[in-house]
Write an enzyme that holds these catalytic residues in place. Sequence first.
Site, PDB file in Angstrom:
ATOM      1  N   GLU A  29      10.235   5.934   4.783  1.00 33.92           N
ATOM      2  CA  GLU A  29      11.529   6.664   5.106  1.00 33.92           C
ATOM      3  C   GLU A  29      12.315   6.045   6.161  1.00 33.92           C
ATOM      4  O   GLU A  29      12.607   6.456   7.126  1.00 33.92           O
ATOM      5  CB  GLU A  29      10.927   7.938   5.876  1.00 33.92           C
ATOM      6  CG  GLU A  29      10.100   8.838   4.899  1.00 33.92           C
ATOM      7  CD  GLU A  29       9.954  10.157   5.453  1.00 33.92           C
ATOM      8  OE1 GLU A  29       9.491  11.097   4.772  1.00 33.92           O
ATOM      9  OE2 GLU A  29       9.954  10.396   6.748  1.00 33.92           O
ATOM     10  N   GLU A  47       3.970  11.544  -0.129  1.00 36.10           N
ATOM     11  CA  GLU A  47       3.690  12.445   1.330  1.00 36.10           C
ATOM     12  C   GLU A  47       4.130  13.774   0.432  1.00 36.10           C
ATOM     13  O   GLU A  47       5.347  13.657  -0.065  1.00 36.10           O
ATOM     14  CB  GLU A  47       4.616  12.208   2.290  1.00 36.10           C
ATOM     15  CG  GLU A  47       3.914  11.129   3.422  1.00 36.10           C
ATOM     16  CD  GLU A  47       4.962  10.768   4.514  1.00 36.10           C
ATOM     17  OE1 GLU A  47       5.486  11.874   4.945  1.00 36.10           O
ATOM     18  OE2 GLU A  47       4.942   9.655   5.058  1.00 36.10           O
TER      19      GLU A  47
END
Length: 457
Positions: A164, A360
Amino acid sequence: MIKFPDNFLWGAAASAPQTEGHSSSDGKSPTTWDEWFKLNPEKFNDGQGPQNTSNVYEMYKEDVANMPKVGMNSYRTSISWARLLPDGKNLNEEAVSFYRYYFQTMLDNNIEPIINLFHFDMPWWLMEKGGWENCDSVEAFAFYAKTAFEQFGDLVKTWSTFNEPLVHIECGYLYQFHYPAIVDFKKAVQVGYHTLMAHVCAVREFRNSNIDGKIGIILNVLPAYSRSDSEEDLKAKEAADLLNTYSFLDPTVLGVIPTKLVELLRDNNLTPDIQSTDKELIAQNTVDYIGLNYYQPRRVKAPSNSQHPAKMPSDLYESYDWPDKKINPYRGWEIYPEALYDVAIMMRDQYHNIPWFVSENGMGVADEQRFKGKDGMIDDQYRIDFMKEHLEYLHKGIEAGSNCFGYHVWTYVDCWSWLNGYRNRYGLFSVDLENHYKRTMKKSGLWFKELADNNGF
């Protein structure tokens, strides 16, 4: 019954700084989190800093032995840059031993290690030189990546460069949730560009290493949803997509920075400093796969009071509070599993159907001890329902031809979560911080085992 493709990856994700502990010992140097906690401990939930987290450094053997008990066949975690190369140059042999034992233990238990290089944990020695604002960070990261490939490439076959990257950019340089906690759109763009080039150069090192394996990047991306189909709202959606989705997906998968993004940055005096060879490097070093983290949708509308040139992303698009939303009250996040189908189709149609996986997906809940039964197990049916709903839409996308190869829940054992500490828990196992970090499986762990054993539900 919903069945997933053969050899589907069922697993979980975590990171070094959120789980390992021993953050100031065994040869590791400080990260921004270690120093920020020293400087401003009041910012951290309940005084919970990065020192011990979930103590995986000592308990990894127990944790890995428990992975098959919840059906896991894969696990993504990260290496700590500050542990492996405490000064950026010299190898910490203690770290090499730890990670080699850790990864070998996974292999011995038939768990595929998927290893990430950077999960928000900037080494302090580099932060003191400007961190990602400094162009020297690009080659510093490339050297770290090269070192990791050399030390662990015989054990690890699946690598990722960043988790991320948008988060350390936004949280550090726009919204003050990560160090250095400043607000500067221009610096944020420069940090983003150096992060992209650090990724590209790490991929270059991977290709040069001739390691048998594959390399990708983990992104938190999804199509933005506009309030309406008005010209103004659709323009806001385009800006949100360019900044938050296409900014990393296009160069890492397609090898080009979107022309419209270049124009948007130029129009707002946000163009970063670049090197003449960057365009060729980006084109030559695309990824083998993509990991996509998904928790909540991005809903946008036209800004109500914008300025030009933009000083913040909110001058280009604003968040829209959808009145029909379903909410997770503990995080304030919308629950919208339908987005996983839209993501699957986006990857199929816009990105050459590159292999990808859900890296995720999870639900954070506070005070989970409320749900502990007489047997001592936490009954987190809400987490099971959350996973089921998302997997239904993911399966629909796979049935439509999207090349998804796995699903990883966040997370395996409850972990430390930055400024939030242990306020919200996400794990398939609970961690008792007051009782030697004792692990106890939750009901969701039993369900995940059944899911993986049946390759569906």
